[in-house]
Design an enzyme around this catalytic site. Structure first.
Site, short mmCIF file in Angstrom:
data_model
loop_
_atom_site.label_atom_id
_atom_site.label_comp_id
_atom_site.label_asym_id
_atom_site.label_seq_id
_atom_site.Cartn_x
_atom_site.Cartn_y
_atom_site.Cartn_z
N ASP A 137 -1.32 6.05 -5.77
CA ASP A 137 -2.39 7.02 -6.03
C ASP A 137 -1.91 8.04 -7.05
O ASP A 137 -0.76 8.47 -7.01
CB ASP A 137 -2.74 7.76 -4.73
CG ASP A 137 -3.00 6.80 -3.59
OD1 ASP A 137 -4.12 6.30 -3.49
OD2 ASP A 137 -2.07 6.55 -2.79
N HIS B 149 -0.95 10.78 -2.58
CA HIS B 149 -2.27 10.41 -2.07
C HIS B 149 -3.17 11.61 -1.81
O HIS B 149 -4.31 11.65 -2.28
CB HIS B 149 -2.13 9.59 -0.78
CG HIS B 149 -3.45 9.21 -0.19
ND1 HIS B 149 -4.12 10.01 0.73
CD2 HIS B 149 -4.24 8.13 -0.39
CE1 HIS B 149 -5.26 9.43 1.05
NE2 HIS B 149 -5.36 8.29 0.40
N ASP C 271 0.30 -2.04 4.40
CA ASP C 271 1.46 -1.15 4.55
C ASP C 271 2.74 -1.94 4.79
O ASP C 271 3.84 -1.42 4.60
CB ASP C 271 1.26 -0.20 5.74
CG ASP C 271 0.12 0.77 5.54
OD1 ASP C 271 -0.22 1.08 4.38
OD2 ASP C 271 -0.45 1.24 6.56
N HIS D 212 0.83 -1.21 0.00
CA HIS D 212 0.00 0.00 0.00
C HIS D 212 0.87 1.26 0.00
O HIS D 212 1.58 1.53 0.96
CB HIS D 212 -0.88 -0.04 1.27
CG HIS D 212 -1.84 1.09 1.37
ND1 HIS D 212 -1.84 1.97 2.44
CD2 HIS D 212 -2.87 1.47 0.58
CE1 HIS D 212 -2.81 2.84 2.30
NE2 HIS D 212 -3.45 2.56 1.18
N ARG D 213 0.84 1.98 -1.11
CA ARG D 213 1.72 3.14 -1.32
C ARG D 213 3.18 2.72 -1.21
O ARG D 213 4.04 3.48 -0.75
CB ARG D 213 1.40 4.27 -0.34
CG ARG D 213 -0.08 4.67 -0.32
CD ARG D 213 -0.41 5.76 0.68
NE ARG D 213 -1.84 5.77 0.97
CZ ARG D 213 -2.41 6.45 1.95
NH1 ARG D 213 -1.66 7.19 2.75
NH2 ARG D 213 -3.71 6.39 2.15
N GLU E 212 -4.73 3.89 -8.20
CA GLU E 212 -5.97 4.48 -7.68
C GLU E 212 -6.09 5.93 -8.16
O GLU E 212 -5.20 6.75 -7.92
CB GLU E 212 -6.01 4.45 -6.15
CG GLU E 212 -7.29 5.07 -5.62
CD GLU E 212 -7.38 5.17 -4.10
OE1 GLU E 212 -8.21 5.98 -3.61
OE2 GLU E 212 -6.63 4.47 -3.40
N LYS F 114 -7.30 9.45 -7.70
CA LYS F 114 -7.74 10.31 -6.59
C LYS F 114 -8.53 11.48 -7.17
O LYS F 114 -8.08 12.62 -7.18
CB LYS F 114 -6.52 10.80 -5.80
CG LYS F 114 -5.73 9.71 -5.11
CD LYS F 114 -6.52 8.98 -4.05
CE LYS F 114 -6.86 9.89 -2.89
NZ LYS F 114 -7.55 9.14 -1.81
N GLU G 25 0.26 -0.72 -4.67
CA GLU G 25 -0.91 0.17 -4.76
C GLU G 25 -0.36 1.58 -4.69
O GLU G 25 0.50 1.87 -3.86
CB GLU G 25 -1.89 -0.11 -3.61
CG GLU G 25 -3.18 0.69 -3.66
CD GLU G 25 -3.12 2.06 -3.00
OE1 GLU G 25 -4.09 2.82 -3.11
OE2 GLU G 25 -2.09 2.40 -2.37
#
Length: 244
Positions: free
Chosen positions: A36, A49, A226, A7-8, A106, A108, A34
């Site tokens: 953003d 993000h 994470d 995640h990120r 993703e 945003k 993942e």
């Protein structure tokens, strides 16, 4: 086997949404990333993000108000020992060509409707021929339906905070091949039934041991976490178990 998406990037130990975080996730053995995306004033797709740069950088203001060259001057690792610029999506996709990771992009665009962002992202994915390793997601479901219309060969997956009734039916209605639900708002049975209906389930953001164990136990499609290092260690204990 349940895939592990960082995640990120490996954001439990590195500055989120930076090349350092993505490279660390790959070295750790994560199956995917993942990240953003947003749009600068001059139309560059950048990986960050928040709509504002305040939390994650040493700057302040909205991403949409920065020129790309000025955004690059900010430090996306403001508490770290070295400078980490905000990456462009192109930089990340170019790096992805050197490995086999899947990448969940993703959009945003829930608060700020970035006009033309979908087309720009699709164009970059095509440029690097990564169509089969990309998943588009967003809380803005109009955006991912639009992505499907302009690039049906790239997988889409709506993001949910709330519990959705029979999410496999909703997913099929918008031609999505996956869902990304909040892990605490989806039951084992709904996950299993969704997967049985041919829809991938990748819950977010799964950081606690007990939540990881629960999802590995039912062989969930993927988890978004994470901490890919912790997730890989826990997954290994379940892989050794005989199938029931």
């Amino acid at each position: 086997m349940t895939q592990i998406f960082a995640h990120r990037g490996y954001s439990a130990a590195y500055a989120e949404n930076t090349m350092g975080s993505f490279i660390a996730a790959e070295k750790a053995g994560a199956d995917g990333l993942e990240l953003d995306v947003q749009l600068t004033r001059d139309g560059e797709i950048v990986v960050i993000h928040d709509e504002k740069v305040n939390r994650t950088t040493n700057g302040s203001g909205f991403v949409k108000d920065f020129l790309f060259k000025d955004l690059r001057k900010l430090n996306a690792d403001k508490n770290g020992p070295k400078k980490e610029p905000i990456p462009s999506l192109e930089e990340v996709l170019e790096w992805l060509k050197s490995n086999k990771m899947v990448c969940n992009i993703e959009f945003k665009n829930g608060l700020i409707p970035y006009e033309g962002m979908e087309e720009k992202v699709v164009e970059l994915v095509h440029k690097y021929r990564l169509e089969d390793r990309i998943v588009f997601s967003s809380f803005n479901h109009y955006s991912i339906v639009y992505c499907y219309r302009i690039a049906p060969e790239i997988e889409t997956a709506p993001l949910f905070i709330e519990a959705i009734y029979m999410p496999w039916i909703y997913s099929k209605s918008i031609r999505a091949k996956g869902i990304h639900p909040k892990h605490s708002n989806i039951s084992d049975q709904v996950i299993i039934t969704t997967m049985e209906n041919g829809i991938a389930v990748r819950p977010y953001t799964v950081n606690q041991d007990r939540d990881m164990k629960r999802l590995f136990q039912i062989n969930c499609t993927a988890i978004i976490t994470d901490d890919p290092v912790k997730a890989i260690k826990i997954r290994e204990t379940y892989q050794k178990r005989p199938l029931r």
